[in-house]
Design an enzyme around this catalytic site. Structure first.
Site, PDB file in Angstrom:
ATOM      1  N   ASP A   1      -6.216   8.257   8.541  1.00 47.15           N
ATOM      2  CA  ASP A   1      -6.441   7.650   9.854  1.00 47.15           C
ATOM      3  C   ASP A   1      -6.099   8.629  10.974  1.00 47.15           C
ATOM      4  O   ASP A   1      -5.067   9.316  10.917  1.00 47.15           O
ATOM      5  CB  ASP A   1      -5.531   6.414  10.024  1.00 47.15           C
ATOM      6  CG  ASP A   1      -6.124   5.180   9.369  1.00 47.15           C
ATOM      7  OD1 ASP A   1      -7.333   5.186   9.074  1.00 47.15           O
ATOM      8  OD2 ASP A   1      -5.374   4.215   9.162  1.00 47.15           O
TER       9      ASP A   1
ATOM     10  N   LYS B   1       0.839  -1.216   0.000  1.00 52.89           N
ATOM     11  CA  LYS B   1       0.000   0.000   0.000  1.00 52.89           C
ATOM     12  C   LYS B   1       0.865   1.253   0.000  1.00 52.89           C
ATOM     13  O   LYS B   1       0.655   2.176  -0.775  1.00 52.89           O
ATOM     14  CB  LYS B   1      -0.911   0.001   1.237  1.00 52.89           C
ATOM     15  CG  LYS B   1      -1.612   1.338   1.459  1.00 52.89           C
ATOM     16  CD  LYS B   1      -2.530   1.325   2.659  1.00 52.89           C
ATOM     17  CE  LYS B   1      -1.877   1.693   3.965  1.00 52.89           C
ATOM     18  NZ  LYS B   1      -1.512   3.113   4.114  1.00 52.89           N
ATOM     19  N   ASN B   2       1.851   1.255   0.892  1.00 56.98           N
ATOM     20  CA  ASN B   2       2.627   2.485   1.046  1.00 56.98           C
ATOM     21  C   ASN B   2       3.663   2.684  -0.059  1.00 56.98           C
ATOM     22  O   ASN B   2       4.295   3.738  -0.131  1.00 56.98           O
ATOM     23  CB  ASN B   2       3.252   2.546   2.439  1.00 56.98           C
ATOM     24  CG  ASN B   2       2.173   2.770   3.487  1.00 56.98           C
ATOM     25  OD1 ASN B   2       1.070   3.209   3.172  1.00 56.98           O
ATOM     26  ND2 ASN B   2       2.487   2.461   4.738  1.00 56.98           N
TER      27      ASN B   2
HETATM   28  N1  EPU Z   1       5.948  14.306  10.956  1.00 59.60           N
HETATM   29  C1  EPU Z   1       6.170  15.627  11.214  1.00 59.60           C
HETATM   30  N2  EPU Z   1       5.980  16.524  10.208  1.00 59.60           N
HETATM   31  C2  EPU Z   1       5.584  16.149   8.965  1.00 59.60           C
HETATM   32  C3  EPU Z   1       5.357  14.809   8.700  1.00 59.60           C
HETATM   33  C4  EPU Z   1       5.548  13.900   9.721  1.00 59.60           C
HETATM   34  O1  EPU Z   1       6.518  16.007  12.315  1.00 59.60           O
HETATM   35  O2  EPU Z   1       5.450  17.013   8.099  1.00 59.60           O
HETATM   36  C5  EPU Z   1       6.139  13.312  12.011  1.00 59.60           C
HETATM   37  C6  EPU Z   1       4.793  12.858  12.586  1.00 59.60           C
HETATM   38  O3  EPU Z   1       4.365  13.662  13.661  1.00 59.60           O
HETATM   39  C7  EPU Z   1       5.086  11.441  13.005  1.00 59.60           C
HETATM   40  C8  EPU Z   1       6.071  10.964  11.946  1.00 59.60           C
HETATM   41  O4  EPU Z   1       6.718  12.150  11.443  1.00 59.60           O
HETATM   42  O5  EPU Z   1       5.755  11.433  14.233  1.00 59.60           O
HETATM   43  C9  EPU Z   1       5.377  10.143  10.844  1.00 59.60           C
HETATM   44  O6  EPU Z   1       4.584  10.982  10.175  1.00 59.60           O
HETATM   45  P1  EPU Z   1       3.382  10.780   9.217  1.00 59.60           P
HETATM   46  O7  EPU Z   1       2.199  10.294   9.938  1.00 59.60           O
HETATM   47  O8  EPU Z   1       3.318  12.069   8.478  1.00 59.60           O
HETATM   48  O9  EPU Z   1       3.829   9.670   8.249  1.00 59.60           O
HETATM   49  P2  EPU Z   1       3.463   9.576   6.754  1.00 59.60           P
HETATM   50  O10 EPU Z   1       4.694   9.801   5.989  1.00 59.60           O
HETATM   51  O11 EPU Z   1       2.259  10.384   6.395  1.00 59.60           O
HETATM   52  C10 EPU Z   1       3.791   7.016   6.274  1.00 59.60           C
HETATM   53  C11 EPU Z   1       2.865   5.850   6.059  1.00 59.60           C
HETATM   54  C12 EPU Z   1       2.127   5.538   7.341  1.00 59.60           C
HETATM   55  C13 EPU Z   1       3.168   5.201   8.405  1.00 59.60           C
HETATM   56  C14 EPU Z   1       4.186   6.357   8.561  1.00 59.60           C
HETATM   57  C15 EPU Z   1       5.323   6.010   9.481  1.00 59.60           C
HETATM   58  C16 EPU Z   1       2.350   6.123   3.726  1.00 59.60           C
HETATM   59  C17 EPU Z   1       1.341   6.429   2.689  1.00 59.60           C
HETATM   60  N3  EPU Z   1       1.934   6.195   5.002  1.00 59.60           N
HETATM   61  O12 EPU Z   1       2.960   8.085   6.666  1.00 59.60           O
HETATM   62  O13 EPU Z   1       1.316   4.408   7.082  1.00 59.60           O
HETATM   63  O14 EPU Z   1       2.543   4.977   9.637  1.00 59.60           O
HETATM   64  O15 EPU Z   1       4.738   6.705   7.291  1.00 59.60           O
HETATM   65  O16 EPU Z   1       6.058   4.929   8.973  1.00 59.60           O
HETATM   66  O17 EPU Z   1       3.484   5.790   3.419  1.00 59.60           O
HETATM   67  C18 EPU Z   1      -0.378   2.831   7.505  1.00 59.60           C
HETATM   68  O18 EPU Z   1       0.023   2.216   6.496  1.00 59.60           O
HETATM   69  O19 EPU Z   1      -1.222   2.341   8.286  1.00 59.60           O
HETATM   70  C19 EPU Z   1       0.161   4.168   7.786  1.00 59.60           C
HETATM   71  C20 EPU Z   1      -0.407   5.005   8.650  1.00 59.60           C
END
Ligand code: EPU
Length: 407
Positions: A105, A12-13
């Protein structure tokens, strides 16, 4: 007891940024091993609003053609957080994007400041109106030295996708090194981008003037593979997982082995074999190659069946564990130490309850809990689960589970 063979879907990711990357070219991008999940449907609908023709056959998707559209449809961006991934490619391509805050989420604060900091480092200007972010680079993007304060996966991907068409060299430090970041880099490189270091925390990108079409196979989903291994183990079953990538599952397989799951690996197969003497195992999440936050919820149900006390610590999200009160009503012995830490005491006998899926990973965990609970469990809001797991009811049924999807 689950038994039989099951195929693991594409990641997915990995597929979500790869779909967004198709916006970087007018030529045809063909993605193979694409999972049939709701997030892919939502992302495809977003691409469609940019004039992309999208053709889906079995598990491959062909995307071609892009035009500029402002702003991006709010109803679509609110469906998934990964909608933010169109920012980098559109900025790189057209020099301007208007987008609302993305949905997704509710597992923590999930800011997007790293995306903006990174893009500012390439010369982008960010303006916030009441409802939208307007991100522009009228004179085009210029490569730069970027240090991400947080190694955010999607921020790394966005900066990488913007930088491939920027003028000159970009260096991203403290870059996320997840397997899906590498998959995206591989796709971009096949499209003609010059990228080095993906998979480490320092990625360099030398801008090129245009990218071409490509055919790319999405890597297998390591979270789904591990989740199915956990489902097999807690039911005492033996399951063969096909289309997996055990060689790159590092800490995931290490922790599952420590927890007592017995399995062997061969090329793209993982064979889980009963019996399992499950033992309490602590996990502490971190950015890859450390234990991934997305596996914390399925790991929790595994620990409810293991002998002893385990500490599960997710430093990343402060909202991940709130659903564990539902597992407690089923008979699990879980104590929340603080929003980031739980103690699980096992093994516990679980009994059926009526549940609601709060998010993708917690929802899937509830499905596994239901498989081992005595009685019939009903789980509402399975649309959360369908965001990331393809036809999970059918696939579990094929392994002998009694599971039925009702409207
Ligand atoms: N963060 C920041 N600033 C930002 C972005 C992130 O401080 O601009 C911090 C967040 O606070 C958090 C961490 O960095 O502590 C992870 O951030 P975020 O939720 O933004 O992660 P993401 O890049 O949006 C991806 C995956 C997630 C997974 C996270 C961590 C994708 C599409 N999504 O999200 O996947 O949890 O990385 O590995 O790649 C899931 O598949 O269930 C899922 C939530």
């Amino acid at each position: 007891m689950l038994s039989g063979e099951v195929s693991v879907g594409g990641s997915k990711n990995a597929v979500l940024p790869c779909l967004a990357a198709a916006l970087l070219t007018d030529e045809e991008v063909v993605l193979e091993n694409v999972p049939g999940i709701r997030d892919v449907e939502s992302m495809s609908e977003i691409l469609h609003t940019f004039g992309c023709a999208i053709e889906r056959t079995d598990n491959s998707v062909t995307i071609s053609g892009t035009r500029e559209v402002y702003p991006v449809d709010d109803a679509l961006t609110s469906r998934l957080r990964a909608s933010i991934l169109i920012l980098g490619p559109l900025l790189g391509r057209f020099g301007r994007v208007e987008i609302a805050h993305p949905g997704g989420d509710i597992i923590g604060k999930r800011p997007i400041d790293m995306h903006f900091d990174g893009l500012r480092g390439l010369g982008a200007h960010i303006e916030q109106t009441n409802s939208h972010y307007v991100v522009s680079a009228e004179k085009g993007l210029v490569g730069g030295e970027i240090f991400l304060e947080e190694a955010s996966v999607t921020a790394t991907e966005n900066v990488m996708m913007a930088a491939v068409l920027a003028q000159g060299k970009t260096v991203i430090r403290n870059a996320a090194s997840e397997l899906h970041v590498v998959d995206l880099a591989d796709l971009l490189i096949s499209m003609g981008a010059k990228i080095e270091g993906a998979g480490t925390n320092r990625i360099t990108i030398e801008g090129v003037s245009s990218l071409s079409g490509v055919k790319h196979r999405i890597r297998p989903d390591e979270i789904e593979a591990a989740t199915l291994m956990i489902a097999a183990a807690v039911t005492g079953g033996s399951v063969v997982l096909k289309n997996t990538d055990p060689e790159n599952m590092g800490i995931i397989l290490t922790k599952l082995r420590h927890a007592g799951i017995s399995f062997s690996t061969e090329h793209d197969r993982i064979t889980v074999t009963a019996p399992h003497e499950l033992v309490a195992t602590n996990v502490h999440t971190n950015v890859w190659p450390a234990f991934p936050t997305d596996l914390v919820s399925p790991f929790t149900i595994l620990m409810t069946q293991a002998a002893g006390m385990s500490l599960i610590h997710d430093w990343m999200y402060e909202g991940r564990f709130f659903y564990t009160d539902k597992l407690v009503t089923m008979g699990a012995n879980i104590v929340m130490a603080d929003p980031h830490r739980i103690l699980v005491y096992g093994p516990s006998k679980l009994s059926a309850k009526n549940l609601e899926s709060p998010d993708l990973r917690a929802g899937m965990t509830m499905v596994i809990a239901a498989l081992i609970a005595e009685g019939t469990t009903t789980i509402e809001h399975v649309e959360h689960i369908e965001r990331g797991y393809e036809k999970i009811d059918e696939r579990l049924r094929s392994l002998g589970a009694q599971i039925e999807r009702v409207e």
